[in-house]
Design an enzyme around this catalytic site. Structure first.
Site, PDB file in Angstrom:
ATOM      1  N   LYS A   1       0.839  -1.194   0.000  1.00  0.00           N
ATOM      2  CA  LYS A   1       0.000   0.000   0.000  1.00  0.00           C
ATOM      3  C   LYS A   1       0.876   1.246   0.000  1.00  0.00           C
ATOM      4  O   LYS A   1       1.507   1.576   0.996  1.00  0.00           O
ATOM      5  CB  LYS A   1      -0.916   0.038   1.222  1.00  0.00           C
ATOM      6  CG  LYS A   1      -1.960   1.144   1.093  1.00  0.00           C
ATOM      7  CD  LYS A   1      -2.543   1.586   2.406  1.00  0.00           C
ATOM      8  CE  LYS A   1      -1.706   2.667   2.986  1.00  0.00           C
ATOM      9  NZ  LYS A   1      -1.783   3.941   2.187  1.00  0.00           N
TER      10      LYS A   1
ATOM     11  N   GLY B   1       7.185   5.239   7.725  1.00  0.00           N
ATOM     12  CA  GLY B   1       6.275   6.377   7.871  1.00  0.00           C
ATOM     13  C   GLY B   1       6.527   7.057   9.181  1.00  0.00           C
ATOM     14  O   GLY B   1       7.621   6.968   9.741  1.00  0.00           O
TER      15      GLY B   1
ATOM     16  N   THR C   1       6.329   8.103  13.214  1.00  0.00           N
ATOM     17  CA  THR C   1       6.445   7.336  14.460  1.00  0.00           C
ATOM     18  C   THR C   1       5.078   7.061  15.079  1.00  0.00           C
ATOM     19  O   THR C   1       4.827   5.961  15.595  1.00  0.00           O
ATOM     20  CB  THR C   1       7.365   8.104  15.427  1.00  0.00           C
ATOM     21  OG1 THR C   1       8.679   8.137  14.840  1.00  0.00           O
ATOM     22  CG2 THR C   1       7.418   7.482  16.796  1.00  0.00           C
TER      23      THR C   1
ATOM     24  N   THR D   1       2.225   6.632  13.567  1.00  0.00           N
ATOM     25  CA  THR D   1       1.587   5.529  12.823  1.00  0.00           C
ATOM     26  C   THR D   1       2.349   4.230  13.044  1.00  0.00           C
ATOM     27  O   THR D   1       1.748   3.160  13.161  1.00  0.00           O
ATOM     28  CB  THR D   1       1.544   5.857  11.325  1.00  0.00           C
ATOM     29  OG1 THR D   1       1.004   7.158  11.161  1.00  0.00           O
ATOM     30  CG2 THR D   1       0.721   4.845  10.563  1.00  0.00           C
TER      31      THR D   1
ATOM     32  N   GLU E   1      10.509   1.679   9.863  1.00  0.00           N
ATOM     33  CA  GLU E   1      11.422   2.797   9.570  1.00  0.00           C
ATOM     34  C   GLU E   1      10.619   4.065   9.795  1.00  0.00           C
ATOM     35  O   GLU E   1       9.675   4.339   9.045  1.00  0.00           O
ATOM     36  CB  GLU E   1      11.901   2.728   8.118  1.00  0.00           C
ATOM     37  CG  GLU E   1      13.025   1.764   7.875  1.00  0.00           C
ATOM     38  CD  GLU E   1      13.504   1.845   6.435  1.00  0.00           C
ATOM     39  OE1 GLU E   1      13.956   0.836   5.922  1.00  0.00           O
ATOM     40  OE2 GLU E   1      13.404   2.925   5.816  1.00  0.00           O
TER      41      GLU E   1
ATOM     42  N   CYS F   1      13.436  11.492   5.809  1.00  0.00           N
ATOM     43  CA  CYS F   1      13.569  11.161   7.234  1.00  0.00           C
ATOM     44  C   CYS F   1      15.019  11.292   7.693  1.00  0.00           C
ATOM     45  O   CYS F   1      15.290  11.384   8.880  1.00  0.00           O
ATOM     46  CB  CYS F   1      13.064   9.746   7.487  1.00  0.00           C
ATOM     47  SG  CYS F   1      13.903   8.503   6.501  1.00  0.00           S
TER      48      CYS F   1
ATOM     49  N   GLU G   1      10.002  16.367  15.060  1.00  0.00           N
ATOM     50  CA  GLU G   1      10.207  16.268  13.610  1.00  0.00           C
ATOM     51  C   GLU G   1       9.235  17.182  12.881  1.00  0.00           C
ATOM     52  O   GLU G   1       8.040  17.150  13.127  1.00  0.00           O
ATOM     53  CB  GLU G   1       9.995  14.826  13.150  1.00  0.00           C
ATOM     54  CG  GLU G   1      10.365  14.620  11.677  1.00  0.00           C
ATOM     55  CD  GLU G   1      10.017  13.242  11.170  1.00  0.00           C
ATOM     56  OE1 GLU G   1       8.879  12.803  11.374  1.00  0.00           O
ATOM     57  OE2 GLU G   1      10.899  12.601  10.563  1.00  0.00           O
TER      58      GLU G   1
HETATM   59  O1  TXE Z   1       3.158   9.160   7.355  1.00  0.00           O
HETATM   60  P1  TXE Z   1       2.123   8.128   7.894  1.00  0.00           P
HETATM   61  P2  TXE Z   1       2.814  10.382   6.503  1.00  0.00           P
HETATM   62  C1  TXE Z   1       6.925  11.299   9.097  1.00  0.00           C
HETATM   63  C2  TXE Z   1       6.835  12.804   8.924  1.00  0.00           C
HETATM   64  C3  TXE Z   1       5.445  12.993   8.430  1.00  0.00           C
HETATM   65  C4  TXE Z   1       4.727  11.966   9.297  1.00  0.00           C
HETATM   66  C5  TXE Z   1       3.420  11.609   8.678  1.00  0.00           C
HETATM   67  O2  TXE Z   1       6.923  13.423  10.183  1.00  0.00           O
HETATM   68  O3  TXE Z   1       4.896  14.254   8.746  1.00  0.00           O
HETATM   69  O4  TXE Z   1       5.600  10.835   9.302  1.00  0.00           O
HETATM   70  O5  TXE Z   1       3.667  11.410   7.248  1.00  0.00           O
HETATM   71  C6  TXE Z   1      -0.115   4.483   6.084  1.00  0.00           C
HETATM   72  N1  TXE Z   1      -2.113   1.399   9.697  1.00  0.00           N
HETATM   73  N2  TXE Z   1       7.446  10.620   7.932  1.00  0.00           N
HETATM   74  O6  TXE Z   1       1.391  10.880   6.632  1.00  0.00           O
HETATM   75  O7  TXE Z   1       0.862   8.733   8.326  1.00  0.00           O
HETATM   76  C7  TXE Z   1      -0.298   5.700   5.208  1.00  0.00           C
HETATM   77  O8  TXE Z   1      -1.458   5.572   4.404  1.00  0.00           O
HETATM   78  C8  TXE Z   1      -1.353   1.112   8.614  1.00  0.00           C
HETATM   79  C9  TXE Z   1       8.720   9.957   8.044  1.00  0.00           C
HETATM   80  O9  TXE Z   1       3.254   9.946   5.153  1.00  0.00           O
HETATM   81  O10 TXE Z   1       2.897   7.362   8.867  1.00  0.00           O
HETATM   82  C10 TXE Z   1       0.989   5.698   4.410  1.00  0.00           C
HETATM   83  O11 TXE Z   1       0.905   4.780   3.343  1.00  0.00           O
HETATM   84  N3  TXE Z   1      -0.897   2.039   7.741  1.00  0.00           N
HETATM   85  C11 TXE Z   1       8.812   8.839   7.037  1.00  0.00           C
HETATM   86  C12 TXE Z   1       2.004   5.219   5.433  1.00  0.00           C
HETATM   87  O12 TXE Z   1       1.261   4.551   6.449  1.00  0.00           O
HETATM   88  C13 TXE Z   1      -1.212   3.327   7.983  1.00  0.00           C
HETATM   89  C14 TXE Z   1       8.411   9.283   5.653  1.00  0.00           C
HETATM   90  C15 TXE Z   1       2.775   6.365   6.067  1.00  0.00           C
HETATM   91  O13 TXE Z   1       1.802   7.247   6.583  1.00  0.00           O
HETATM   92  C16 TXE Z   1      -1.998   3.726   9.091  1.00  0.00           C
HETATM   93  C17 TXE Z   1       7.123   9.914   5.687  1.00  0.00           C
HETATM   94  C18 TXE Z   1      -2.454   2.696   9.967  1.00  0.00           C
HETATM   95  N4  TXE Z   1      -3.208   2.971  11.046  1.00  0.00           N
HETATM   96  C19 TXE Z   1       6.658  10.563   6.814  1.00  0.00           C
HETATM   97  N5  TXE Z   1      -2.153   5.083   9.041  1.00  0.00           N
HETATM   98  C20 TXE Z   1      10.211   8.236   6.902  1.00  0.00           C
HETATM   99  N6  TXE Z   1      10.752   7.665   7.966  1.00  0.00           N
HETATM  100  O14 TXE Z   1      10.754   8.228   5.803  1.00  0.00           O
HETATM  101  C21 TXE Z   1      -1.472   5.509   7.962  1.00  0.00           C
HETATM  102  N7  TXE Z   1      -0.923   4.466   7.310  1.00  0.00           N
END
Ligand code: TXE
Length: 485
Positions: A177, A230, A232, A234, A252, A286, A389
């Site tokens: 996904k 994604g 922390t 989530t 990660e 990140c 962050e």
């Molecule tokens: O990440 P999310 P987002 C950090 C950065 C950013 C924050 C949120 O601070 O502002 O994370 O970004 C899916 N169960 N990073 O919105 O929400 C979601 O649909 C399962 C660091 O992108 O964590 C997406 O596909 N999956 C990071 C994925 O998780 C779920 C890079 C990431 O979404 C879910 C990006 C759930 N309950 C953001 N909820 C890095 N380390 O590179 C959401 N998702």
């Protein structure tokens, strides 16, 4: 490419189709703030279909020879390279990043991820242990089954391919996904996989939101392995969902990475390197070094020269070749960046450059999500802006007096993903690198990535390591077979 009204479709069992519920979300172009395509608003019914397809495909794919799996993945890499421009443009439009960056980093890295793991599986070693006259033990690594792969919006194809490639290279089948904010290159990848001859059901991509699709994947009883990248917050939900079923989970997550410049550094190199680590991809990586620490005796010169270079970065339409800084990925993320800049003012910080929304770069982008590279000085080390962050083009610069002091600053944070140290003193480089609590330490460089090395974070930056053998081991089950003599 099957698009209807520019509609992105799910890819399940080798077929493109809309979501069972028939609902779609607008996919917004960050540079214009306008919808430019539609993405399936799938739910658990689509995930169930994808898991069933992956389960059906697993016996044959896991039984396929390593050489044949390698050939298919190499073909995928070739086809991504053939369609580089198409992928790069799609990535730029979907994320708001400069087209030049998508062309030079994101897409080449995606093809190299497939190429790396396609060849890594040809050279794996298996261990054996002989017990004198008693028994012969050997370790057999076998694919785990159906794996769930969830990726974020900042480096969409780069990070999704970093999961898909090792997972299927070792013989698993996958339900993936991508972020609902940036689905386009995952959609293009499916056509490439089909053209490369990847058997139906080996890779299934279900588009949609985290709560509707992501959580259905992490909770699914037949998905025993989860690789997530994604935020922390989530990541914690993913871990909670997998725990009751003892799933194998790699996380990660976010980072608030220190970038330490000693007075004995090559300052020219440190300034160039720090510009990249501060603002690459609009600071939405990140691994970005968002907390810059400079030794007091070099502080004034560094700040003056760094701010001057920052002001020269060209903010513009991502599709224009002159653009260094494109759009922020979404209105939500833009508001988050603006919030933290406002908070910095309240916490006593000085905005030395940037700090407020710029005029639109052109008429096409008049409603886009733009924010200039921003440098903040004079903040207390313990301020929220220095701890949390932001994930945007905003960095802080703080002076330090001693090695011990700056190591203390660097480690005093909930995150532990990556760091950079700039010094020409070799002993100091080793000494400091060993004491910083991050999964990666770059010395006199940033984002130099050898795919063979372990990669991941400490503390709230994640669990587990991916990359090289670590990824192959994560996606396989190690079995010990002991044969009596
Ligand atoms: O990440 P999310 P987002 C950090 C950065 C950013 C924050 C949120 O601070 O502002 O994370 O970004 C899916 N169960 N990073 O919105 O929400 C979601 O649909 C399962 C660091 O992108 O964590 C997406 O596909 N999956 C990071 C994925 O998780 C779920 C890079 C990431 O979404 C879910 C990006 C759930 N309950 C953001 N909820 C890095 N380390 O590179 C959401 N998702």
């Amino acid at each position: 490419m099957p698009t209807e009204l520019n509609k992105i479709l799910n890819f399940i069992d080798g077929q493109f189709d809309g979501p069972v519920g028939g609902k779609y979300l607008d996919n917004i172009e960050p540079a214009t703030g306008q919808p430019y395509s539609q993405v399936p608003d799938s739910d658990s019914r689509d995930v169930d279909q994808a898991v069933a397809a992956a389960e059906k495909a697993f016996p044959e794919w896991s039984g396929t020879s390593t050489a044949e799996r390698s050939r298919v993945l190499l073909r995928i890499a070739d086809l991504i390279e053939r369609d580089l421009e198409k992928f790069a443009r799609a990535e730029s439009v979907d994320t708001g990043k400069p087209l030049s960056l998508a062309r030079s980093l994101d897409i080449p890295r995606a093809s190299s991820n497939f190429r790396f793991f396609a060849t890594a599986i040809l050279h794996t070693e298996n261990e054996a242990h002989v017990m004198d006259g008693v028994a012969f033990n050997y370790t057999l690594r076998q694919p785990r089954g159906v794996v769930g792969l969830i990726s974020p919006w900042n480096l969409p194809l780069y990070l999704l391919s970093w999961k898909i490639a090792p997972a299927i290279a070792v013989g698993n089948t996958a339900v993936a996904k991508p972020s609902e904010l940036t689905p386009m290159t995952a959609f293009l990848l499916c056509e490439i996989c089909r053209e490369a001859g990847l058997p139906n059901g080996v890779l299934n991509i279900v588009h949609g939101t985290g709560p509707n699709v992501g959580s259905a994947i992490t909770a699914h009883p037949k998905v025993g392995t989860i690789s997530f990248t994604g935020g922390t917050v989530t990541g914690r939900k993913v871990a909670e969902a997998g725990a009751p079923l003892f799933k194998k989970i790699s996380l990660e997550l976010g980072g608030k990475n220190p970038n330490i410049i000693f007075a004995d550094a090559n300052l020219d190199a440190a300034i160039v390197g720090s510009l990249r680590s501060s603002f690459a991809n609009q600071g939405q990586v990140c691994l970005c070094g968002s907390r810059v620490f400079v030794e007091r005796s070099a502080y004034d010169e560094f700040v003056r020269r760094f701010v001057e270079k920052t002001a020269q970065l060209q903010l513009g339409d991502p599709l224009e070749s002159t653009t260094d800084q494109g759009a922020i990925v979404s209105r939500t993320q833009l508001e988050k960046v603006k919030f933290y800049v406002g908070l910095a003012r309240e916490e006593g910080g000085k905005i030395t450059v940037g700090g407020s929304a710029p005029p639109p770069p052109n008429d096409r982008c008049r409603d886009g999500f733009f924010f200039p590279p921003t440098v903040i000085t004079g903040l207390p080390v313990a301020s929220r802006v220095n701890r949390e962050e932001i994930f945007g083009p905003v960095i802080t610069i703080t002076p330090f007096e001693s090695e011990e002091e700056v190591i203390g600053y660097a480690n005093d944070n909930e995150y532990g993903l990556a760091s950079s140290v700039w010094t020409q003193n070799l002993n100091r480089a080793h000494r400091v690198a060993e004491q910083i609590h991050t999964g990666t330490v770059w010395v006199n460089c940033w984002l130099v990535r050898d795919l063979r090395v372990p990669f991941g974070g400490m503390k709230q930056s994640g669990v587990g390591r991916e990359g090289g053998n670590e990824a192959l081991h994560f996606f396989t089950e190690a079995k010990n077979i002991c044969i009596a003599k």
